[in-house]
Write a protein that holds these residues in place. Structure first.
Motif, PDB file in Angstrom:
ATOM      1  N   ILE A 144       0.802  -1.231   0.000  1.00 54.49           N
ATOM      2  CA  ILE A 144       0.000   0.000   0.000  1.00 54.49           C
ATOM      3  C   ILE A 144       0.830   1.274   0.000  1.00 54.49           C
ATOM      4  O   ILE A 144       0.299   2.353  -0.282  1.00 54.49           O
ATOM      5  N   GLN A 147       0.500   4.035  -2.859  1.00 52.12           N
ATOM      6  CA  GLN A 147      -0.641   3.755  -3.728  1.00 52.12           C
ATOM      7  C   GLN A 147      -1.764   4.771  -3.506  1.00 52.12           C
ATOM      8  O   GLN A 147      -2.027   5.169  -2.379  1.00 52.12           O
ATOM      9  N   LEU A 153      -7.050   0.244  -2.672  1.00 56.55           N
ATOM     10  CA  LEU A 153      -6.910   0.482  -1.233  1.00 56.55           C
ATOM     11  C   LEU A 153      -8.102  -0.054  -0.445  1.00 56.55           C
ATOM     12  O   LEU A 153      -7.937  -0.501   0.696  1.00 56.55           O
ATOM     13  N   ALA A 156      -7.375  -3.636   0.018  1.00 58.39           N
ATOM     14  CA  ALA A 156      -6.339  -3.780   1.039  1.00 58.39           C
ATOM     15  C   ALA A 156      -6.907  -3.539   2.437  1.00 58.39           C
ATOM     16  O   ALA A 156      -6.516  -4.205   3.407  1.00 58.39           O
ATOM     17  N   ARG A 198      -0.260   1.761   7.523  1.00 59.45           N
ATOM     18  CA  ARG A 198       0.867   2.049   6.620  1.00 59.45           C
ATOM     19  C   ARG A 198       1.936   2.872   7.316  1.00 59.45           C
ATOM     20  O   ARG A 198       3.146   2.663   7.120  1.00 59.45           O
TER      21      ARG A 198
END
Length: 738
Positions: A144, A147, A153, A156, A198
């Motif tokens: 991720i 991105q 996303l 994800a 992230r």
């Protein structure tokens, strides 16, 4: 394995529409043969074609058929191409076993190219099925980073939710975040949690009831206070200001809105110690009053701008005003809102627009937790300036006008200098001779940055992750405090592999995009700016000058193997003569003798009996490096069984990839085939080629003599001595001509 179902497919347009139409027409038993032909005819990664092939295989019920097995075997030709590897990995993920699927995605990732983020996401799924949760979390984070596609996303985010039920996400910090909004927040919640993951934050989220911003803050018994958040996100937008298109009493309207927002801040901060992230009010893209809505004091646009200005003025230290109007404008006001979605579901902004908005929200959470980056590590050649200083010299690099490329590099320096003024530390991390690397900082008039702006300066021939570890140690900072900017995709990939904690933005090849790449990451967001911040550079620079620690470089074997390097070797001739002459004329660092030769001289050498002239090109999974090496050997007149290496040079772009070993290996094989039994090497030291001073001894040559000027002579007996062979570069045999 490949059949003649579509014998002349190489001559046909290999498009998604064509392949889909062909697959629809063939019988079930011919589908795999046709896919095999598609893989062989067009091996590059093409997502649409891959999906078309997979859809045909699955719709015909062939995914788990025995006839598919040969194509998925580890020795299948499919693994020789990006397209075939992706199809095989996707099918193995479907049919298993999971261990085979895991290995398959590993091969795809090691090959590189294509949509690597999707490969990492696929491997995350396999890790999860195998119960290897820590590795799944690690791959999900790799997938991720950087991105921006909403659809990817959201997939994800769902995977993160499933993983979180099986284990605890690794995190540097924990945060409790409350979201108060007058819009539907479901989409925002999952993406904000993903963005926090992230960034190394394990986030717990609370969502207040729809449209109850005031009630949640003003009621001590609300769920907001029971949740006890660290951060409260007040996600307002222009509708919440409730302004008329035009007002005869604009000051009253502005004071009303500002007063309401201030009351919410004060009430919340009195009841609970937290940080507040407050959206300001974006200007709508459509206004019935046109430009008058901004130019007249009573216009809605004019009032919204005044409200935003006053909010910034009155915001206390615990409040960060997120500039929603700037985010919307950067994204594109016309695309920012989906009015149909607003009317039916009260979703605002549009789903795709949530990604840049949430990145801003997460950046402020990150900064509030002390996780903002502190250091910008800069490459030099083709990053701070255009060209290679060690080869082009001070006058040859491109920096500043009238060159457009030079202006882009100069703008990056100006941006870096501005970051330094607000407290970001600047360091240099470059593969270069130190003396050459410093020249532009000292003597080039177009340089914005000078040596005094750099806290630590590392220009040498070690790998950059090792240098960055050393810099971090000397600055007494974690490597997770660094952002690394480099034009070279191989260097970026190495940094991501060796030091994933370092933020390494994908900046592309055009220097005009470097600033945007840095800005997109929002790495250096802060809640305040103090005098200490402004003086941080001087403080760290003083500390850095006191001591330097030597770090041990990690092994690069896995990285070199993953580059999938392929060399082209050929006899120097007219098609490459100009480039060979240019390389001989400009290469300074990896140049054993530094002899300069014109095209005419090289052409004369080619025609001489007993001369051997070769060029070397290198291609890797990131692209074509072009012609990067030249070797010229000549028979020694007094001993026809000995060749002397007249010229041996290589571009610094490929230093550290074993290209020099391949070049010597090629020479040895050619010499031995012609009856030569000994090689003589010459090293003539210059001010710029110290990096190759020990090249001959390192490759097995013995010292044979020395001249007063420092010239060294070395010998290699081809009948008894072995030299180091290249392990990581394949040779494209069909173009080799020796």
């Amino acid at each position: 394995m490949r059949t003649t179902v579509c014998l002349n497919i190489e001559r046909l347009p290999i498009t998604e529409a064509f392949v889909t139409a062909m697959l629809a027409q063939v019988a079930d038993e011919d589908v795999l043969d046709l896919v095999d032909n598609v893989v062989g005819a067009a091996p590059d990664y093409d997502e649409a074609l891959i999906e078309a092939c997979l859809a045909a295989i699955e719709s015909r019920g062939l995914a788990d058929s025995a006839s598919l097995a040969p194509y998925l075997d580890a020795e299948s030709p499919w693994w020789e191409s990006a397209r075939g590897s992706w199809i095989a990995a996707r099918l193995l993920e479907i049919v298993g076993p999971d261990d085979a699927a895991l290995a398959a995605w590993g091969r795809v990732i090691d090959r590189g190219g294509g949509a690597l983020h999707k490969a990492y996401l696929a491997r995350t799924r396999v890790y999860r099925r195998l119960g290897r949760i820590d590795e799944a979390f690690a791959d999900l984070r790799r997938a991720i980073v950087g991105q921006e596609e909403y659809g990817f996303l959201t997939v994800a985010a769902r995977l993160l939710d499933r993983l979180s039920r099986q284990g605890v996400p690794p995190a540097q910090r924990k945060a409790r975040i409350a979201i108060l909004s007058s819009t539907t927040s479901d989409l925002m919640v999952s993406l904000l949690r993903l963005a926090c993951f992230r960034d190394g934050i394990d986030a717990s989220l609370y969502v207040g009831p729809y449209g109850n911003i005031q009630q949640e803050i003003l009621s001590p018994a609300s769920g907001l206070y029971a949740f006890a958040p660290d951060f409260v996100l007040i996600a307002t937008h222009w509708h919440d200001a409730n302004l008329p298109p035009f007002s005869a009493r604009p000051d009253d309207e502005v004071q009303r809105v500002v007063g309401e927002v201030r009351q919410l801040w004060e009430s919340l901060l009195q009841r609970h110690a937290c940080r507040i992230i407050q959206h300001n009010f974006e200007l709508p893209p459509i206004d019935a009053y046109g430009h008058l809505g901004l130019s007249l004091p009573g216009g809605r646009g004019h009032m919204l701008r005044e409200i935003n200005r006053r909010l910034l003025e009155i915001a206390p230290g615990a409040v960060a005003v997120l500039d929603l109007d700037h985010v919307a404008a950067s994204y594109g006001k016309r695309r920012w809102s989906d009015m149909a979605y607003w009317y039916t579901a009260k979703q605002y902004p549009a789903a795709d627009a949530l990604v840049p908005l949430i990145d801003r929200q997460a950046a402020l959470v990150r900064a509030g937790l002390g996780l903002a980056k502190k250091v910008l590590a800069l490459d030099l050649d083709n990053t701070l300036w255009g060209g290679v200083i060690g080869e082009d010299g001070l006058e040859g690099i491109r920096l500043g006008p009238p060159s457009a490329v030079g202006e882009a590099h100069q703008a990056l320096q100006r941006y870096a200098a501005e970051l330094k003024e607000r407290g970001v530390l600047l360091v240099v991390c470059s593969k270069n001779n130190d003396e050459d690397a410093r020249l532009p900082f000292l003597h080039h008039d177009a340089m914005v940055l000078r040596l005094d702006d750099i806290v630590l300066f590392r220009a040498n021939w070690r790998d950059k992750p090792a240098n960055l570890r050393e810099i971090a140690s000397q600055l007494n900072l974690g490597v997770d405090s660094f952002v690394f900017l480099d034009d070279n995709p191989a260097e970026r990939d190495l940094m991501r592999r060796e030091l994933p904690e370092v933020a390494t933005p994908e900046c592309g090849a055009d220097p005009a995009g470097y600033i945007a790449a840095l800005d997109r990451g929002l790495y250096f967001e802060s809640w305040a700016l103090s005098q200490e911040d402004r003086e941080r550079h001087l403080s760290y620079r003083s500390n850095a000058l006191r001591a330097e620690l030597q770090a041990v470089a990690p092994s690069l074997e896995d990285f070199l193997r993953s580059l999938d390097m392929v060399a082209e070797i050929g006899v120097v001739g007219e098609p490459v003569l100009a480039r060979v002459a240019q390389l001989i004329g400009k290469t300074n660092q990896f140049n054993l003798t530094s002899r300069r030769r014109s095209e005419a001289e090289i052409r004369q050498l080619i025609g001489q009996d007993g001369s051997w002239t070769q060029y070397f090109k290198l291609n890797d999974r990131f692209g074509d490096n072009g012609l990067v090496g030249v070797m010229i050997a000549r028979r020694v007149p007094a001993d026809i069984s000995t060749w002397e290496i007249d010229t041996w040079l290589m571009s610094c772009r490929v230093i550290g990839r074993q290209m020099e070993q391949l070049m010597l290996q090629t020479l040895i094989e050619a010499a031995y085939a012609r009856g030569v039994r000994a090689l003589r090497g010459v090293y003539t030291p210059t001010a710029k080629n110290a990096m190759v001073a020990q090249l001959y001894p390192r490759l097995g040559f013995a010292l044979a003599g020395e001249q007063p000027d420092g010239t060294m002579y070395y010998g290699l007996d081809l009948t008894s001595q072995a030299t180091t062979r290249c392990e990581f570069i394949r040779v494209r045999s069909e173009v080799v001509s020796r």
